[in-house]
Design a protein around this motif. Structure first.
Motif, PDB file in Angstrom:
ATOM      1  N   ALA A 200       0.802  -1.308  -0.052  1.00 32.49           N
ATOM      2  CA  ALA A 200      -0.045   0.001  -0.120  1.00 32.49           C
ATOM      3  C   ALA A 200       0.924   1.466   0.003  1.00 32.49           C
ATOM      4  CB  ALA A 200      -1.072   0.113   1.136  1.00 32.49           C
ATOM      5  N   TRP A 201       1.982   1.208   0.844  1.00 31.08           N
ATOM      6  CA  TRP A 201       2.687   2.401   0.702  1.00 31.08           C
ATOM      7  C   TRP A 201       3.573   2.719  -0.542  1.00 31.08           C
ATOM      8  CZ3 TRP A 201       3.927   5.904   4.803  1.00 31.08           C
ATOM      9  CH2 TRP A 201       4.948   6.559   4.675  1.00 31.08           C
ATOM     10  N   ARG A 202       3.910   1.567  -1.125  1.00 29.35           N
ATOM     11  CA  ARG A 202       4.963   1.837  -2.325  1.00 29.35           C
ATOM     12  C   ARG A 202       4.102   2.174  -3.434  1.00 29.35           C
ATOM     13  NH1 ARG A 202      10.033  -0.034  -4.043  1.00 29.35           N
ATOM     14  NH2 ARG A 202      10.113  -0.239  -6.356  1.00 29.35           N
ATOM     15  N   PHE A 203       2.850   1.689  -3.563  1.00 36.74           N
ATOM     16  CA  PHE A 203       1.902   1.826  -4.693  1.00 36.74           C
ATOM     17  C   PHE A 203       0.752   2.747  -4.251  1.00 36.74           C
ATOM     18  CE2 PHE A 203       3.777  -2.485  -5.592  1.00 36.74           C
ATOM     19  CZ  PHE A 203       4.070  -2.034  -6.984  1.00 36.74           C
ATOM     20  N   ALA A 204       1.184   3.604  -3.192  1.00 35.52           N
ATOM     21  CA  ALA A 204      -0.130   4.621  -2.840  1.00 35.52           C
ATOM     22  C   ALA A 204      -0.849   5.265  -3.715  1.00 35.52           C
ATOM     23  CB  ALA A 204       0.515   5.601  -1.969  1.00 35.52           C
ATOM     24  N   ASP A 205      -0.206   5.559  -4.909  1.00 35.21           N
ATOM     25  CA  ASP A 205      -0.678   6.489  -5.927  1.00 35.21           C
ATOM     26  C   ASP A 205      -1.020   5.504  -7.102  1.00 35.21           C
ATOM     27  OD1 ASP A 205      -0.132   8.947  -4.870  1.00 35.21           O
ATOM     28  OD2 ASP A 205       1.969   8.709  -5.703  1.00 35.21           O
ATOM     29  N   ASP A 206      -1.169   4.079  -6.904  1.00 33.27           N
ATOM     30  CA  ASP A 206      -1.510   3.254  -8.046  1.00 33.27           C
ATOM     31  C   ASP A 206      -2.174   2.012  -7.260  1.00 33.27           C
ATOM     32  OD1 ASP A 206      -2.089   1.985 -10.215  1.00 33.27           O
ATOM     33  OD2 ASP A 206       0.130   1.764 -11.092  1.00 33.27           O
TER      34      ASP A 206
ATOM     35  N   GLY B 164      -8.202   1.366  -0.982  1.00 33.80           N
ATOM     36  CA  GLY B 164      -9.622   1.832  -1.537  1.00 33.80           C
ATOM     37  C   GLY B 164     -10.377   3.037  -0.505  1.00 33.80           C
ATOM     38  N   ALA B 165     -10.027   2.824   0.735  1.00 32.84           N
ATOM     39  CA  ALA B 165     -10.787   3.577   1.791  1.00 32.84           C
ATOM     40  C   ALA B 165     -10.293   4.988   1.529  1.00 32.84           C
ATOM     41  CB  ALA B 165     -10.574   2.906   2.984  1.00 32.84           C
ATOM     42  N   CYS B 166      -8.847   4.981   1.206  1.00 31.09           N
ATOM     43  CA  CYS B 166      -8.109   6.634   1.030  1.00 31.09           C
ATOM     44  C   CYS B 166      -8.713   7.175  -0.485  1.00 31.09           C
ATOM     45  CB  CYS B 166      -6.741   6.467   1.311  1.00 31.09           C
ATOM     46  SG  CYS B 166      -6.316   5.582   3.009  1.00 31.09           S
ATOM     47  N   THR B 167      -8.980   6.345  -1.205  1.00 32.64           N
ATOM     48  CA  THR B 167      -8.939   6.933  -2.558  1.00 32.64           C
ATOM     49  C   THR B 167     -10.435   6.872  -3.199  1.00 32.64           C
ATOM     50  OG1 THR B 167      -8.524   4.755  -3.607  1.00 32.64           O
ATOM     51  CG2 THR B 167      -6.613   6.357  -2.974  1.00 32.64           C
ATOM     52  N   GLY B 168     -11.109   5.944  -2.726  1.00 33.87           N
ATOM     53  CA  GLY B 168     -12.482   5.732  -3.442  1.00 33.87           C
ATOM     54  C   GLY B 168     -12.284   4.624  -4.189  1.00 33.87           C
ATOM     55  N   PRO B 169     -13.441   3.739  -4.954  1.00 30.24           N
ATOM     56  CA  PRO B 169     -13.489   3.018  -5.903  1.00 30.24           C
ATOM     57  C   PRO B 169     -12.895   3.034  -7.243  1.00 30.24           C
ATOM     58  CG  PRO B 169     -15.549   3.549  -5.694  1.00 30.24           C
ATOM     59  CD  PRO B 169     -14.871   4.490  -4.790  1.00 30.24           C
ATOM     60  N   GLU B 170     -12.778   4.638  -7.605  1.00 25.84           N
ATOM     61  CA  GLU B 170     -12.452   4.859  -8.902  1.00 25.84           C
ATOM     62  C   GLU B 170     -10.781   4.518  -9.404  1.00 25.84           C
ATOM     63  OE1 GLU B 170     -11.768   8.473  -6.337  1.00 25.84           O
ATOM     64  OE2 GLU B 170     -13.477   6.955  -6.511  1.00 25.84           O
ATOM     65  N   VAL B 171     -10.069   4.251  -8.467  1.00 26.10           N
ATOM     66  CA  VAL B 171      -8.744   3.965  -8.382  1.00 26.10           C
ATOM     67  C   VAL B 171      -8.582   2.469  -9.269  1.00 26.10           C
ATOM     68  CG1 VAL B 171      -7.800   5.485  -7.051  1.00 26.10           C
ATOM     69  CG2 VAL B 171      -8.406   3.098  -6.354  1.00 26.10           C
ATOM     70  N   PHE B 172      -9.776   1.663  -9.082  1.00 23.30           N
ATOM     71  CA  PHE B 172      -9.895   0.428  -9.413  1.00 23.30           C
ATOM     72  C   PHE B 172     -10.406  -0.005 -10.951  1.00 23.30           C
ATOM     73  CE2 PHE B 172      -9.914   0.109  -4.760  1.00 23.30           C
ATOM     74  CZ  PHE B 172      -8.646  -0.156  -4.645  1.00 23.30           C
ATOM     75  N   ASP B 173      -9.929  -0.878 -11.809  1.00 19.65           N
ATOM     76  CA  ASP B 173     -10.510  -0.999 -13.133  1.00 19.65           C
ATOM     77  C   ASP B 173     -11.837  -1.413 -12.993  1.00 19.65           C
ATOM     78  OD1 ASP B 173     -11.267  -2.516 -15.362  1.00 19.65           O
ATOM     79  OD2 ASP B 173      -9.165  -2.838 -15.845  1.00 19.65           O
ATOM     80  N   PRO B 174     -12.740  -0.414 -13.515  1.00 20.40           N
ATOM     81  CA  PRO B 174     -14.077  -0.567 -13.286  1.00 20.40           C
ATOM     82  C   PRO B 174     -14.616  -1.873 -13.940  1.00 20.40           C
ATOM     83  CG  PRO B 174     -13.699   1.062 -15.024  1.00 20.40           C
ATOM     84  CD  PRO B 174     -12.432   0.765 -14.336  1.00 20.40           C
TER      85      PRO B 174
END
Length: 331
Positions: free
Chosen positions: A263-269, A296-306
């Motif tokens: 989670a730390w390493r890929f915080a932006d991805d 997902g809690a920090c970013t919302g679901p939109e960061v994952f492939d819909p």
């Protein structure tokens, strides 16, 4: 920054997507994963000789998501509380249902041992006193969604309710607390790295009545995994470090530490974090599920492939929005 509603749905979406991505590779070695699938970069059908989930179709979730949804149901029914006796009853019924369907994807070692004792009449106040694996951590995200982080004593009590029956140890509690607290902080608007750091601080200060065990501290291992993860510029070297130095087993001080490092390493991805997790070998579905819940809690679901998220929801018959809404009303 996501809203509370987006964070709640993001946590459940990341959990279920990570779980489903890791389903075909769980309990396999990195070499076996590569031989069977190549590099896993999407949802895959499980091979026929998959040791835990043979032949399951792509998009199928496992015990990680299913037990998290049991926790969510109990929280909603209990207006924030989890009744330990009812929790044990639900887990036993879930295991029986899985057996009746011919599934090998049953309870983890700590949960199985505790519930076998419950079946034979043991006091649930004593059944979790050896549980140091990640079973409590993998299913705890709904507790983080339903509880704010400001009242740490209340949050700790609610976390303890979710792990007492099966993981009533310092390691069991702290592993669950790290995931739940990170999720809760994410819903308050923290970035991934802010939430991970603050969770480590808060959990290290929480009191627990869990039994002492000689296993290495989960927060200490998670903090070390984060620090070491920054030393690698090459992704292959980073993954090799997680496999060889951190460990990817069901033990909480390995798998939760690995999830924190990812989670730390890929915080932006976060999508890349899940794909890295499922190729590591070991408890891939749980590591990916915990990583997905926190990011997902920090970013919302939109960061994952819909498209992948829709496939998981369809194949596994999930209504995560309904569950998220039910948990948020208690927050």
């Amino acid at each position: 920054m996501s809203t509370i509603e987006e964070g709640a749905l993001g946590a459940l979406t990341g959990l279920s997507l990570g779980d489903a991505l890791g389903m075909p590779t769980q309990s396999m070695s990195p070499a076996a994963i590569h031989e069977a699938y190549g590099r896993v970069d999407t949802l895959r059908d499980a091979i026929a000789d998959q040791p835990i989930a043979p032949g399951l179709p792509a998009g199928s979730v496992t015990d990680d998501t299913e037990q998290a949804l049991i926790v969510a149901e109990l929280i909603i029914e209990g207006r924030g509380h989890i009744d330990p006796k009812e929790f044990a009853k639900r887990l036993l019924a879930w295991e029986d249902d899985m057996k009746s369907r011919g599934s090998l994807d049953l309870l983890g070692p700590s949960t199985k041992l505790a519930l076998e004792q419950v079946r034979h009449g043991a006091d649930i106040m004593t059944t979790g006193r050896t549980g140091t694996t990640n079973g409590a951590a993998m299913r705890v995200a709904p507790v983080g969604i339903a509880n704010r982080p400001e009242d740490t004593r209340r949050l700790a009590n609610r976390i303890y309710e979710s792990c007492q029956v099966t993981h009533d140890t310092v390691a069991g509690f702290q592993s669950a607390a790290l995931i739940a607290t990170t999720v809760s902080l994410g819903l308050e608007g923290m970035t991934v790295r802010q939430a991970l750091n603050e969770s480590l601080r808060l959990v290290s200060a929480m009191e627990t009545s869990g039994a002492w065990t000689p296993k290495a501290s989960v927060p200490a291992r998670a903090r070390q995994a984060i620090q070491v993860s920054e030393e690698f510029s090459d992704e292959d070297d980073f993954e090799r470090h997680l496999i060889e130095d951190c460990g990817t087993s069901v033990e909480a001080n390995e798998s939760v530490a690995a999830a924190f490092a990812l989670a730390w390493r890929f915080a932006d991805d976060p999508q890349s974090a899940l794909l890295a997790a499922v190729n590591l070998g070991g408890d891939t579905d749980t590591i990916a599920a915990m990583t997905g819940a926190m990011t997902g809690a920090c970013t919302g679901p939109e960061v994952f492939d819909p498209a992948l998220c829709s496939q998981v929801a369809s194949v596994s018959h999930l209504d995560l929005q309904k569950t998220a809404r039910g948990l948020i009303t208690l927050r």
